[in-house]
Write a protein that holds these residues in place. Structure first.
Motif, PDB file in Angstrom:
ATOM      1  N   GLU A  97      35.044  64.373 -50.515  1.00 53.57           N
ATOM      2  CA  GLU A  97      36.242  64.957 -49.666  1.00 53.57           C
ATOM      3  C   GLU A  97      37.309  63.937 -49.427  1.00 53.57           C
ATOM      4  O   GLU A  97      38.717  64.323 -49.700  1.00 53.57           O
ATOM      5  CB  GLU A  97      35.710  65.511 -48.507  1.00 53.57           C
ATOM      6  CG  GLU A  97      34.847  66.705 -48.427  1.00 53.57           C
ATOM      7  CD  GLU A  97      33.398  66.363 -48.970  1.00 53.57           C
ATOM      8  OE1 GLU A  97      32.793  65.049 -48.831  1.00 53.57           O
ATOM      9  OE2 GLU A  97      32.657  67.337 -49.268  1.00 53.57           O
ATOM     10  N   ASP A  98      36.932  62.677 -49.269  1.00 54.79           N
ATOM     11  CA  ASP A  98      37.822  61.634 -49.088  1.00 54.79           C
ATOM     12  C   ASP A  98      38.850  61.310 -50.315  1.00 54.79           C
ATOM     13  O   ASP A  98      40.038  61.525 -50.528  1.00 54.79           O
ATOM     14  CB  ASP A  98      37.382  60.430 -48.853  1.00 54.79           C
ATOM     15  CG  ASP A  98      36.788  60.031 -47.435  1.00 54.79           C
ATOM     16  OD1 ASP A  98      37.089  61.082 -46.585  1.00 54.79           O
ATOM     17  OD2 ASP A  98      35.784  59.463 -47.344  1.00 54.79           O
ATOM     18  N   TYR A  99      37.994  61.742 -51.631  1.00 56.50           N
ATOM     19  CA  TYR A  99      38.733  61.408 -52.888  1.00 56.50           C
ATOM     20  C   TYR A  99      39.935  62.663 -53.113  1.00 56.50           C
ATOM     21  O   TYR A  99      40.881  62.397 -53.568  1.00 56.50           O
ATOM     22  CB  TYR A  99      37.657  61.367 -53.976  1.00 56.50           C
ATOM     23  CG  TYR A  99      38.245  61.741 -55.459  1.00 56.50           C
ATOM     24  CD1 TYR A  99      39.027  60.710 -56.248  1.00 56.50           C
ATOM     25  CD2 TYR A  99      38.233  63.199 -55.891  1.00 56.50           C
ATOM     26  CE1 TYR A  99      39.381  60.978 -57.077  1.00 56.50           C
ATOM     27  CE2 TYR A  99      38.941  63.326 -57.075  1.00 56.50           C
ATOM     28  CZ  TYR A  99      39.471  62.402 -57.876  1.00 56.50           C
ATOM     29  OH  TYR A  99      40.103  62.733 -59.088  1.00 56.50           O
ATOM     30  N   LYS A 100      39.249  63.819 -52.806  1.00 55.64           N
ATOM     31  CA  LYS A 100      39.933  65.133 -52.948  1.00 55.64           C
ATOM     32  C   LYS A 100      41.365  65.092 -52.124  1.00 55.64           C
ATOM     33  O   LYS A 100      42.580  65.433 -52.298  1.00 55.64           O
ATOM     34  CB  LYS A 100      39.412  66.330 -52.790  1.00 55.64           C
ATOM     35  CG  LYS A 100      38.445  66.555 -54.002  1.00 55.64           C
ATOM     36  CD  LYS A 100      37.640  67.786 -53.722  1.00 55.64           C
ATOM     37  CE  LYS A 100      36.679  68.028 -54.876  1.00 55.64           C
ATOM     38  NZ  LYS A 100      35.666  69.140 -54.755  1.00 55.64           N
ATOM     39  N   SER A 101      41.082  64.677 -50.781  1.00 54.93           N
ATOM     40  CA  SER A 101      42.051  65.060 -49.696  1.00 54.93           C
ATOM     41  C   SER A 101      43.097  63.602 -49.626  1.00 54.93           C
ATOM     42  O   SER A 101      44.121  63.782 -49.120  1.00 54.93           O
ATOM     43  CB  SER A 101      41.332  65.131 -48.444  1.00 54.93           C
ATOM     44  OG  SER A 101      40.729  63.995 -47.981  1.00 54.93           O
ATOM     45  N   THR A 102      42.433  62.460 -49.895  1.00 58.60           N
ATOM     46  CA  THR A 102      43.430  61.077 -49.960  1.00 58.60           C
ATOM     47  C   THR A 102      43.876  60.576 -51.126  1.00 58.60           C
ATOM     48  O   THR A 102      45.247  60.155 -51.251  1.00 58.60           O
ATOM     49  CB  THR A 102      42.713  60.280 -48.778  1.00 58.60           C
ATOM     50  OG1 THR A 102      42.543  60.907 -47.608  1.00 58.60           O
ATOM     51  CG2 THR A 102      43.408  59.006 -48.697  1.00 58.60           C
TER      52      THR A 102
ATOM     53  N   PRO B 122      45.644  62.845 -54.369  1.00 64.56           N
ATOM     54  CA  PRO B 122      46.843  63.246 -54.055  1.00 64.56           C
ATOM     55  C   PRO B 122      47.901  62.287 -54.276  1.00 64.56           C
ATOM     56  O   PRO B 122      48.953  62.383 -54.955  1.00 64.56           O
ATOM     57  CB  PRO B 122      47.077  63.889 -52.545  1.00 64.56           C
ATOM     58  CG  PRO B 122      45.579  64.298 -52.381  1.00 64.56           C
ATOM     59  CD  PRO B 122      44.505  63.509 -53.255  1.00 64.56           C
TER      60      PRO B 122
END
Length: 322
Positions: free
Chosen positions: A110-115, A118
């Motif tokens: 989730e960190d990878y996809k959201s932070t 991007p």
């Protein structure tokens, strides 16, 4: 503030905590887990490419994790952790799961996809669409650091998939724009698209050098630059070669219809993408690629002389004198 928070959360403890991840990233005592980025003053290409050949860029060592009950919370093979064994360390430290996650600076999917992704996505966009000489307002060091941390945290496979999908979508848009180009602009626009893409690769490939070294080369047995060149071949060049080649041959027979530099860039680029395309127009490729045609033979000397005379007449007709 966002950059600072990313540096804090991906500071390297998580990288040291994994000696050999699922992507075959070996983080031994002399590996990349003990280093951050090199000096910011050196040129980007020199720093990153030197790091690929000679190991990690020089930089400050990661801070040691505080001790607990006399045991260092690191996982360097030569340290206290290596001597005591995983079970003994866990028992001695006696920390719960949330504290362990904090110490390791885990980057979840989730960190990878959201932070993280991007930021990479935005930087790739700018690199793919920049014109030669443009100033790109991105932090190369920050992007390089994002890639490094994601590789450490076992997100190489997802990052590679996202990169390929991102560039494929871009090239499909480029191909559609070329299809809509009128014949008199077709050659020039293809030249711009080819040059812009190859120029972007000079930045994109070094930025993803850790992913290339520890995932693409190691697990896929391929190379990132080769994969990205293949994408342009499949999604742009192959779709346009049969429209482009007749226009190039026509331009060759009409001197100065396009500039010699444009013709040279396209012919050399096509040869780089797919050498067998030489067979479509050997005479054209031979003007820019050495040793394409068979060696000259004595019986054809008169034909060579006639071709030279024709070229001289064409030059004179266009204002050039002997």
């Amino acid at each position: 503030m966002e950059e600072e928070s990313m540096e804090e959360e991906g500071g390297g403890g998580g990288c040291e905590a994994m000696m050999d991840d699922q992507n075959h990233n070996n983080w031994g005592a002399g590996g990349y887990g003990r280093h951050l980025l090199g000096p910011a003053a050196a040129p980007l290409g020199d720093r990153l490419l030197r790091g690929a050949a000679a190991g990690p860029p020089a930089g400050p060592e990661l801070p040691a994790v505080p001790e607990a009950n006399g045991v260092l919370r690191g996982c360097e093979p030569g340290g206290a952790a290596g001597k005591g064994g995983a079970g003994a360390i866990a028992a001695a430290i006696n920390i719960n799961a949330s504290t362990s996650k904090f110490l390791m600076n885990v980057i979840t999917i989730e960190d990878y996809k959201s932070t993280y992704w991007p930021k990479l996505d935005s930087a790739i966009d700018q690199l793919l669409t920049q014109s030669p000489g443009d100033y790109i307002p991105i932090s190369y060091e920050q992007i390089y650091s994002c890639v490094y941390k994601c590789v450490c945290q076992q997100h190489s496979e997802q990052m590679y998939s996202d990169l390929i999908k991102k560039i494929t979508n871009h090239l499909e848009r480029v191909s559609k724009e070329l299809q809509a180009s009128p014949p008199d602009l077709y050659i020039e626009r293809f030249n711009v698209a080819l040059g812009q893409y190859m120029g972007a690769l000079q930045s994109i490939v070094p930025l993803f050098i850790y992913m290339n070294k520890f995932y693409i080369e190691t697990k896929l047995n391929r190379d990132l630059k080769d994969d990205l060149i293949k994408l342009f071949t499949e999604h742009v060049a192959e779709k346009h070669i049969y429209n482009l080649m007749p226009l190039l041959l026509e331009a060759q027979s009409t001197p100065f219809q396009i500039t010699p530099s444009t013709m040279a860039n396209i012919v050399k680029g096509l040869y780089t993408l797919r050498p067998e395309w030489v067979q479509m127009a050997p005479a054209l490729f031979s003007k820019f690629i050495p040793n394409i045609l068979p060696p000259a033979v004595e019986s054809e000397l008169q034909e060579y002389a006639a071709q030279d005379q024709k070229l001289q007449r064409e030059l004179m007709q266009n204002g050039f004198t002997r």
